[in-house]
Design an enzyme around this catalytic site. Sequence first.
Site, PDB file in Angstrom:
ATOM      1  N   GLY A   1       7.086   4.100  -2.598  1.00 26.77           N
ATOM      2  CA  GLY A   1       6.481   3.645  -1.346  1.00 26.77           C
ATOM      3  C   GLY A   1       5.076   3.150  -1.605  1.00 26.77           C
ATOM      4  O   GLY A   1       4.547   3.267  -2.718  1.00 26.77           O
ATOM      5  N   LEU A   2       4.463   2.596  -0.596  1.00 25.34           N
ATOM      6  CA  LEU A   2       3.108   2.062  -0.728  1.00 25.34           C
ATOM      7  C   LEU A   2       2.102   3.170  -1.025  1.00 25.34           C
ATOM      8  O   LEU A   2       2.355   4.347  -0.763  1.00 25.34           O
ATOM      9  CB  LEU A   2       2.711   1.331   0.557  1.00 25.34           C
ATOM     10  CG  LEU A   2       3.508   0.082   0.913  1.00 25.34           C
ATOM     11  CD1 LEU A   2       3.127  -0.399   2.310  1.00 25.34           C
ATOM     12  CD2 LEU A   2       3.290  -1.022  -0.119  1.00 25.34           C
ATOM     13  N   SER A   3       0.965   2.775  -1.560  1.00 25.87           N
ATOM     14  CA  SER A   3      -0.135   3.718  -1.739  1.00 25.87           C
ATOM     15  C   SER A   3      -0.527   4.293  -0.375  1.00 25.87           C
ATOM     16  O   SER A   3      -0.695   3.553   0.596  1.00 25.87           O
ATOM     17  CB  SER A   3      -1.334   3.005  -2.371  1.00 25.87           C
ATOM     18  OG  SER A   3      -2.433   3.879  -2.500  1.00 25.87           O
ATOM     19  N   GLY A   4      -0.645   5.605  -0.300  1.00 25.29           N
ATOM     20  CA  GLY A   4      -1.001   6.244   0.957  1.00 25.29           C
ATOM     21  C   GLY A   4       0.183   6.549   1.854  1.00 25.29           C
ATOM     22  O   GLY A   4       0.006   7.052   2.967  1.00 25.29           O
ATOM     23  N   ALA A   5       1.391   6.290   1.376  1.00 22.20           N
ATOM     24  CA  ALA A   5       2.581   6.518   2.203  1.00 22.20           C
ATOM     25  C   ALA A   5       2.872   7.998   2.409  1.00 22.20           C
ATOM     26  O   ALA A   5       3.510   8.383   3.390  1.00 22.20           O
ATOM     27  CB  ALA A   5       3.799   5.829   1.575  1.00 22.20           C
ATOM     28  N   GLY A   6       2.424   8.821   1.456  1.00 27.17           N
ATOM     29  CA  GLY A   6       2.702  10.257   1.539  1.00 27.17           C
ATOM     30  C   GLY A   6       3.634  10.762   0.451  1.00 27.17           C
ATOM     31  O   GLY A   6       4.141  11.882   0.524  1.00 27.17           O
TER      32      GLY A   6
ATOM     33  N   SER B   1       5.920   2.279  -7.790  1.00 29.56           N
ATOM     34  CA  SER B   1       7.094   1.628  -8.403  1.00 29.56           C
ATOM     35  C   SER B   1       7.625   0.509  -7.508  1.00 29.56           C
ATOM     36  O   SER B   1       8.702   0.632  -6.935  1.00 29.56           O
ATOM     37  CB  SER B   1       8.189   2.649  -8.719  1.00 29.56           C
ATOM     38  OG  SER B   1       8.431   3.544  -7.662  1.00 29.56           O
TER      39      SER B   1
END
Length: 263
Positions: free
Chosen positions: A81-86, A155
Amino acid sequence: VIRVRMETAKRVVFTSMLEGNTVPYMQNDLDTRRVEDSNTQHNGQKATNVFAQKHTVSRSKRGEVLGSRGGFRGCTIWFTGLSGAGKTTISFALEEYLVARGIPAYGLDGDNVRTGLNKNLGFAQEDREENIRRVAEVGKLFADSGVVALCSFVSPYNNDRDLARQLHKSVGLPFFEIHVATTLEECEKRDVKGLYKKARAGLIKGFTGIDQPYESPENPEVIIKTESRTVEDCVQQIVEVLQKNDILPQSVVEKVMDLTIPE
């Protein structure tokens, strides 16, 4: 603790102090561990005169002694997932949940890996590919040892994640892709590391979601929407999938109310 004593020139006896029994292995059996010819070339293989060595301890045997639940539970759970997604927050919470219930697990985080094993890699596409390849191989080793490997990496490319899956599939190890599908807007709002602000200002180049693409998984085992949900709720979603796939015994799949060690 393992003791080794020679009986004859052709026989070795391994005595396991853990189980108190003696298991004989013939030297010929040990010699057969060289299962690949040195001239065999794999994709990307540069080293020559390398021989794959076959373990004499089976996965089922590891499962008998590893953890307190019994049974082989090795697998890799891949959070993308995106940076900061958790991703890491959920991964580490799941790690805590599993370990508290006697199931060995270990979290591999992108930042942590880049300070050691992959500190020589940047963020160009070829470096991202190599970063994921290395981590996938490490995850496979963890899983083969009977540990639940929890890999948290942006990724961004489907091909890289598919490679990670195939590495596990080729040796019969379970692989679960978890898409932490937090929106870009929410990730920018959180911006816990201040990276989105820097990327928008042009201080960071090649940042996923801003000036580099993120390819959403096509068929992940789990999709997690984190907005307006607790970490415990997200963990529960994964736990239930693991139980359905016989990774976790029913006895540990109670409702996740907290992540403390049970009485």
